[in-house]
Write an enzyme that holds these catalytic residues in place. Structure first.
Site, PDB file in Angstrom:
ATOM      1  N   GLY A  31     -43.907   5.223 -13.609  1.00 24.48           N
ATOM      2  CA  GLY A  31     -42.516   5.331 -14.048  1.00 24.48           C
ATOM      3  C   GLY A  31     -42.439   5.523 -15.556  1.00 24.48           C
ATOM      4  O   GLY A  31     -41.761   6.427 -16.057  1.00 24.48           O
ATOM      5  N   HIS A  32     -43.172   4.680 -16.312  1.00 22.37           N
ATOM      6  CA  HIS A  32     -43.183   4.841 -17.771  1.00 22.37           C
ATOM      7  C   HIS A  32     -43.767   6.204 -18.153  1.00 22.37           C
ATOM      8  O   HIS A  32     -43.286   6.867 -19.068  1.00 22.37           O
ATOM      9  CB  HIS A  32     -44.093   3.791 -18.428  1.00 22.37           C
ATOM     10  CG  HIS A  32     -43.625   2.388 -18.310  1.00 22.37           C
ATOM     11  ND1 HIS A  32     -44.264   1.463 -17.521  1.00 22.37           N
ATOM     12  CD2 HIS A  32     -42.594   1.746 -18.893  1.00 22.37           C
ATOM     13  CE1 HIS A  32     -43.655   0.293 -17.637  1.00 22.37           C
ATOM     14  NE2 HIS A  32     -42.627   0.443 -18.446  1.00 22.37           N
TER      15      HIS A  32
END
Ligand code: PAF
Length: 280
Positions: A31-32
């Protein structure tokens, strides 16, 4: 990639240049890294360096145990950032961000209404948005980003930061990165690592609840089905609600305002939150 731990080094590296910033607290997952990829595309298009900050911000934790247990994986994080074409990793100590001998360096900014009034994260994590506003303001003062990337996963946070920037007259463009989901729909989060093998499949109930909510025609019916879906999976629900996507207040019935479904709850001791457009 330059790994900088001091504000002086960051100032020397940037000089008068601006940058594109992706603020993180580390424990980086896919996600990051999708936010980093979004930042990298934007930085390349603007001809600016891409900076990623890794700082577990004590000011935004209302529970000391949560701060203590927050996963820290610096070596792996730096490896991933190198692979993703990051130019600057800023990894300061708390004393660099909040210098004890210079309290004016990191004042506590006013939290905008979207961070105080909706009764969502603001209600269940008192002190969280004051801490987020403080660290983001400080990072923006240090990095002077032309743009900064925040995840849609923390929707209220993104609204708070965008509103705070307008309030402070900053010209930083706030870019949103889409939520990355596991195959069963669970939003990726550093906290997912705390889920036991028994709890992990039940955590998908938030996403299943959102899908059920999107099949309903009214906010009230959508909220009922979301509460039922999360409740039967064992969530202790903090909020499960349809809100105006910008103010995060209950919908006032205006036909053309975008709405969002937002939920947070604790599953077997692990707090999870998520959101999605409503209807889909
Ligand atoms: O979303 C986060 O990881 C944090 O709240 C942020 C924006 C990096 C500020 O500490």
């Amino acid at each position: 990639m330059d790994v900088l731990t001091e504000t002086a080094g960051l100032r020397d590296r940037l000089g008068t240049a601006r940058c594109v910033l992706v603020p993180t607290m580390g424990a980086l997952h896919e996600g990051h890294l999708s936010l980093v990829a979004r930042g990298r595309d934007d930085a390349r298009a603007r001809g600016l360096p891409l900076a990623v900050s890794i700082f577990v911000n004590p000011a935004q934790f209302n529970d000391p145990a949560d701060l203590r247990d927050y996963p820290r994986t610096l070596d792996a994080d730096l490896g991933a950032l190198r692979e993703h074409g990051v130019d600057i990793a800023f990894v300061p100590d708390p004393e660099e961000v909040y210098p004890p001998d210079d309290p004016d360096a990191a004042p506590e900014p006013e939290v905008p209404p979207v961070g105080r009034l909706p009764g969502l994260e603001d209600r269940f994590r008192p002190g969280h948005f004051p801490g987020v506003c403080r660290v983001v303001s400080r990072l923006f003062d240090l990095c002077r980003p032309a743009a900064a990337v925040f995840g849609e996963k923390d929707w209220q946070q993104a609204c708070v930061v965008a509103s705070m920037c307008r309030q402070q007259g900053r010209d930083t463009e706030i870019l949103l990165g889409a939520t990355v989901r596991e195959a069963d729909g669970l939003a990726m989060s550093s906290r997912n690592t705390h889920l036991s093998p028994e709890s992990r499949p039940k955590a998908a109930a938030i996403w299943q609840g959102f899908q059920a909510a999107c099949r309903e025609n009214t906010p009230e019916a959508a909220e009922r089905v979301l509460v039922a879906t999360m409740g039967s999976a064992g969530f202790e629900i903090e909020y499960a609600t349809i809100r105006d996507a910008e103010s995060l207040m209950p919908p006032a019935g205006e036909a053309d305002r975008p709405l969002r479904v937002l939920a947070a709850g604790v599953l077997d001791g692990v707090r999870l939150l998520d959101n999605a457009p409503w209807p889909a």
